[in-house]
Motif scaffolding. Structure first.
Motif, PDB file in Angstrom:
ATOM      1  N   THR A   6       0.862  -1.199   0.000  1.00 21.12           N
ATOM      2  CA  THR A   6       0.000   0.000   0.000  1.00 21.12           C
ATOM      3  C   THR A   6       0.889   1.236   0.000  1.00 21.12           C
ATOM      4  OG1 THR A   6      -0.227   0.161   2.445  1.00 21.12           O
ATOM      5  CG2 THR A   6      -1.847  -1.190   1.266  1.00 21.12           C
ATOM      6  N   PHE A   7       2.041   1.122  -0.639  1.00 21.95           N
ATOM      7  CA  PHE A   7       3.086   2.121  -0.507  1.00 21.95           C
ATOM      8  C   PHE A   7       3.469   2.702  -1.864  1.00 21.95           C
ATOM      9  CE2 PHE A   7       7.275   3.315   1.589  1.00 21.95           C
ATOM     10  CZ  PHE A   7       6.715   3.997   2.651  1.00 21.95           C
ATOM     11  N   GLN A   8       2.480   3.293  -2.532  1.00 26.72           N
ATOM     12  CA  GLN A   8       2.694   3.899  -3.843  1.00 26.72           C
ATOM     13  C   GLN A   8       3.696   5.060  -3.729  1.00 26.72           C
ATOM     14  OE1 GLN A   8      -0.996   4.970  -5.743  1.00 26.72           O
ATOM     15  NE2 GLN A   8      -0.001   5.593  -7.614  1.00 26.72           N
ATOM     16  N   GLY A  45       2.230  -8.123   5.804  1.00 28.02           N
ATOM     17  CA  GLY A  45       2.120  -6.909   6.605  1.00 28.02           C
ATOM     18  C   GLY A  45       3.508  -6.330   6.820  1.00 28.02           C
ATOM     19  N   PHE A  46       3.614  -5.000   6.980  1.00 31.97           N
ATOM     20  CA  PHE A  46       4.951  -4.405   7.112  1.00 31.97           C
ATOM     21  C   PHE A  46       5.686  -4.957   8.332  1.00 31.97           C
ATOM     22  CE2 PHE A  46       8.190  -1.230   8.068  1.00 31.97           C
ATOM     23  CZ  PHE A  46       8.808  -1.159   6.824  1.00 31.97           C
ATOM     24  N   ASP A  47       4.951  -5.148   9.432  1.00 33.37           N
ATOM     25  CA  ASP A  47       5.600  -5.643  10.653  1.00 33.37           C
ATOM     26  C   ASP A  47       5.923  -7.140  10.587  1.00 33.37           C
ATOM     27  OD1 ASP A  47       2.866  -6.203  10.679  1.00 33.37           O
ATOM     28  OD2 ASP A  47       2.750  -6.164  12.864  1.00 33.37           O
ATOM     29  N   ALA A  62      11.703  -6.058  -0.052  1.00 35.55           N
ATOM     30  CA  ALA A  62      11.762  -4.878  -0.917  1.00 35.55           C
ATOM     31  C   ALA A  62      10.465  -4.131  -0.655  1.00 35.55           C
ATOM     32  CB  ALA A  62      11.881  -5.278  -2.379  1.00 35.55           C
ATOM     33  N   SER A  63      10.494  -3.197   0.289  1.00 28.70           N
ATOM     34  CA  SER A  63       9.238  -2.615   0.766  1.00 28.70           C
ATOM     35  C   SER A  63       9.430  -1.183   1.279  1.00 28.70           C
ATOM     36  CB  SER A  63       8.666  -3.518   1.866  1.00 28.70           C
ATOM     37  OG  SER A  63       7.294  -3.266   2.049  1.00 28.70           O
ATOM     38  N   GLY A  64      10.235  -0.412   0.560  1.00 33.66           N
ATOM     39  CA  GLY A  64      10.484   0.966   1.014  1.00 33.66           C
ATOM     40  C   GLY A  64      11.038   0.972   2.421  1.00 33.66           C
ATOM     41  N   MET A  65      11.826  -0.058   2.751  1.00 35.89           N
ATOM     42  CA  MET A  65      12.293  -0.193   4.135  1.00 35.89           C
ATOM     43  C   MET A  65      13.553   0.641   4.383  1.00 35.89           C
ATOM     44  SD  MET A  65      13.005  -3.573   6.438  1.00 35.89           S
ATOM     45  CE  MET A  65      11.285  -3.981   6.766  1.00 35.89           C
ATOM     46  N   THR A  66      13.450   1.500   5.378  1.00 33.57           N
ATOM     47  CA  THR A  66      14.558   2.379   5.744  1.00 33.57           C
ATOM     48  C   THR A  66      15.678   1.595   6.427  1.00 33.57           C
ATOM     49  OG1 THR A  66      13.032   4.214   6.000  1.00 33.57           O
ATOM     50  CG2 THR A  66      15.140   4.409   7.159  1.00 33.57           C
ATOM     51  N   ILE A  67      16.904   1.905   6.006  1.00 32.39           N
ATOM     52  CA  ILE A  67      18.085   1.321   6.636  1.00 32.39           C
ATOM     53  C   ILE A  67      18.233   2.001   7.986  1.00 32.39           C
ATOM     54  CG2 ILE A  67      20.587   1.011   6.448  1.00 32.39           C
ATOM     55  CD1 ILE A  67      20.216   1.371   3.362  1.00 32.39           C
ATOM     56  N   ASP A  70      18.535  -0.093  14.458  1.00 33.62           N
ATOM     57  CA  ASP A  70      17.868  -1.197  15.161  1.00 33.62           C
ATOM     58  C   ASP A  70      17.636  -2.383  14.235  1.00 33.62           C
ATOM     59  OD1 ASP A  70      17.803   0.178  17.480  1.00 33.62           O
ATOM     60  OD2 ASP A  70      15.734   0.893  17.255  1.00 33.62           O
ATOM     61  N   ARG A  71      17.175  -2.081  13.011  1.00 36.50           N
ATOM     62  CA  ARG A  71      16.914  -3.166  12.050  1.00 36.50           C
ATOM     63  C   ARG A  71      18.206  -3.859  11.647  1.00 36.50           C
ATOM     64  NH1 ARG A  71      12.785   0.497   8.577  1.00 36.50           N
ATOM     65  NH2 ARG A  71      10.931   0.174   9.877  1.00 36.50           N
ATOM     66  N   LYS A  72      19.298  -3.099  11.608  1.00 37.40           N
ATOM     67  CA  LYS A  72      20.593  -3.680  11.227  1.00 37.40           C
ATOM     68  C   LYS A  72      21.062  -4.739  12.219  1.00 37.40           C
ATOM     69  CE  LYS A  72      23.056   0.027   8.905  1.00 37.40           C
ATOM     70  NZ  LYS A  72      24.259   0.826   9.155  1.00 37.40           N
ATOM     71  N   VAL A 110      -0.063   6.471  12.208  1.00 36.68           N
ATOM     72  CA  VAL A 110       1.145   5.923  11.583  1.00 36.68           C
ATOM     73  C   VAL A 110       0.887   4.483  11.143  1.00 36.68           C
ATOM     74  CG1 VAL A 110       2.764   7.336  12.929  1.00 36.68           C
ATOM     75  CG2 VAL A 110       1.993   5.129  13.845  1.00 36.68           C
ATOM     76  N   GLN A 111       1.794   3.980  10.292  1.00 37.67           N
ATOM     77  CA  GLN A 111       1.719   2.569   9.906  1.00 37.67           C
ATOM     78  C   GLN A 111       2.566   1.747  10.876  1.00 37.67           C
ATOM     79  OE1 GLN A 111       3.405   1.411   6.083  1.00 37.67           O
ATOM     80  NE2 GLN A 111       2.021  -0.360   5.957  1.00 37.67           N
ATOM     81  N   ILE A 112       2.055   0.588  11.228  1.00 36.01           N
ATOM     82  CA  ILE A 112       2.710  -0.282  12.213  1.00 36.01           C
ATOM     83  C   ILE A 112       4.150  -0.656  11.808  1.00 36.01           C
ATOM     84  CG2 ILE A 112       1.770  -2.448  11.239  1.00 36.01           C
ATOM     85  CD1 ILE A 112       1.384  -3.330  14.234  1.00 36.01           C
ATOM     86  N   GLY A 113       5.036  -0.555  12.767  1.00 38.16           N
ATOM     87  CA  GLY A 113       6.410  -1.018  12.552  1.00 38.16           C
ATOM     88  C   GLY A 113       7.291  -0.124  11.710  1.00 38.16           C
ATOM     89  N   THR A 114       6.829   1.086  11.417  1.00 36.75           N
ATOM     90  CA  THR A 114       7.577   1.966  10.504  1.00 36.75           C
ATOM     91  C   THR A 114       8.387   3.019  11.267  1.00 36.75           C
ATOM     92  OG1 THR A 114       5.724   3.505  10.353  1.00 36.75           O
ATOM     93  CG2 THR A 114       5.810   1.748   8.704  1.00 36.75           C
ATOM     94  N   THR A 115       9.273   3.680  10.541  1.00 40.38           N
ATOM     95  CA  THR A 115      10.033   4.789  11.120  1.00 40.38           C
ATOM     96  C   THR A 115       9.088   5.950  11.484  1.00 40.38           C
ATOM     97  OG1 THR A 115      10.502   5.499   8.870  1.00 40.38           O
ATOM     98  CG2 THR A 115      12.222   4.248   9.994  1.00 40.38           C
ATOM     99  N   GLY A 116       7.985   6.078  10.754  1.00 40.91           N
ATOM    100  CA  GLY A 116       6.973   7.086  11.092  1.00 40.91           C
ATOM    101  C   GLY A 116       6.388   6.806  12.473  1.00 40.91           C
ATOM    102  N   ASN A 155       4.317   9.903   7.670  1.00 39.86           N
ATOM    103  CA  ASN A 155       4.581   8.848   6.677  1.00 39.86           C
ATOM    104  C   ASN A 155       5.703   9.320   5.756  1.00 39.86           C
ATOM    105  OD1 ASN A 155       4.019   6.459   5.110  1.00 39.86           O
ATOM    106  ND2 ASN A 155       2.822   7.703   3.693  1.00 39.86           N
ATOM    107  N   ASP A 156       6.214   8.408   4.938  1.00 45.91           N
ATOM    108  CA  ASP A 156       7.311   8.767   4.040  1.00 45.91           C
ATOM    109  C   ASP A 156       6.839   9.804   3.011  1.00 45.91           C
ATOM    110  OD1 ASP A 156       8.106   6.544   5.493  1.00 45.91           O
ATOM    111  OD2 ASP A 156       9.375   5.784   3.885  1.00 45.91           O
ATOM    112  N   LEU A 157       7.641  10.866   2.857  1.00 47.30           N
ATOM    113  CA  LEU A 157       7.287  11.991   1.977  1.00 47.30           C
ATOM    114  C   LEU A 157       6.877  11.583   0.556  1.00 47.30           C
ATOM    115  CD1 LEU A 157       7.209  15.103   1.367  1.00 47.30           C
ATOM    116  CD2 LEU A 157       9.647  14.944   0.900  1.00 47.30           C
TER     117      LEU A 157
HETATM  118  N1  GLN Z   1      10.369   3.743   5.225  1.00 51.65           N
HETATM  119  C1  GLN Z   1       9.526   3.457   6.348  1.00 51.65           C
HETATM  120  C2  GLN Z   1      10.140   2.388   7.198  1.00 51.65           C
HETATM  121  O1  GLN Z   1      11.037   1.711   6.770  1.00 51.65           O
HETATM  122  C3  GLN Z   1       8.121   3.063   5.915  1.00 51.65           C
HETATM  123  C4  GLN Z   1       8.088   1.842   5.064  1.00 51.65           C
HETATM  124  C5  GLN Z   1       6.693   1.358   4.673  1.00 51.65           C
HETATM  125  O2  GLN Z   1       5.696   1.727   5.252  1.00 51.65           O
HETATM  126  N2  GLN Z   1       6.607   0.513   3.700  1.00 51.65           N
HETATM  127  O3  GLN Z   1       9.755   2.186   8.308  1.00 51.65           O
END
Ligand code: GLN
Length: 226
Positions: A6-8, A45-47, A62-67, A70-72, A110-116, A155-157
């Protein structure tokens, strides 16, 4: 490969063809072609993405995931493939929230589990944001913003920009971008062989005309290139 669609413009549903499309999908497919690997796309789901990597249900995120640091600790990332960052959005008629500084007492979605979500919780911890509402998908949190159940969305710009452009002029972005972030593809910790293939493939796609072609196709600015 797992993604939350859902991340156009990065990953979203082509409703007519019931298919996941987007910048990330075409980029990973181009990388796969360079590296001689075959990619199958799965919606999650993102989380659920990082746990799915760790359990071996999927091999790549591959999901717009920010480096992020913590995730590293949990997964490995390729080199960055997009420059991004967080932005604040409100409904067009909102004249009280014009920047992060105006979030005092605000209900933020915000979306669950995101940097937002991390950012919103940080602002709540500082006693600025009043409450943080967490949703599974971007379309739902934007609908809640429009309905007025929340006052603002973090959310991401580029995603909020694409959402507005896709026919949602009832929403606006306010203030400066809240930070700078970069997206990477993630693999499980011990999967160095796949990581190397993805990094080498990404380098080739960045150097060929393909990367620039995808930026243009998905209406992303030239400064999104890392
Ligand atoms: N870039 C943000 C993150 O990694 C949002 C990613 C997303 O919602 N797909 O948390």
């Amino acid at each position: 490969m797992g993604t939350e669609p859902t991340f156009q413009p990065f990953e979203y549903m082509d409703i007519e063809n019931d298919k996941i499309i987007g910048f990330d999908i075409e980029l990973i497919e181009a990388i796969a072609a360079e590296s001689g690997i075959k990619v199958e796309v799965q919606s999650l789901g993102f989380d659920a993405l990082i746990p799915a990597l760790q359990s071996g249900t999927i091999d790549i995120v591959a999901s717009g995931m920010t480096i992020d640091e913590d995730r590293k600790l949990q997964v490995d990332f390729t080199a960055p493939y997009i420059n991004s960052g967080l932005a604040l959005a409100v409904v067009k008629s909102n004249e009280t929230i014009a920047s992060e500084a105006d979030l005092k007492g605000a209900r933020v979605a915000v979306q669950i589990g995101t940097t937002g979500a991390m950012k919103a919780n940080e602002l709540k911890g500082k006693g600025i944001v009043k409450s943080v509402k967490t949703y599974d998908t971007i379309d739902v949190l934007m609908a809640e913003l429009t309905k007025g159940t929340v006052d603002a969305v973090i959310n991401d710009l580029p995603v909020t920009q694409a959402f507005i452009k896709s026919g949602h002029s009832e929403i606006k972005i306010v203030g400066e971008p809240m930070n700078s972030e970069q997206y990477g593809f993630a693999v499980a910790k011990e999967n160095t062989e796949l990581l190397k293939k993805l990094d080498e493939g990404l380098q080739k796609v960045l150097e060929s005309g393909k990367y620039a072609e995808l930026l243009e196709k998905y209406d992303l600015p030239e400064n999104a290139r890392p």
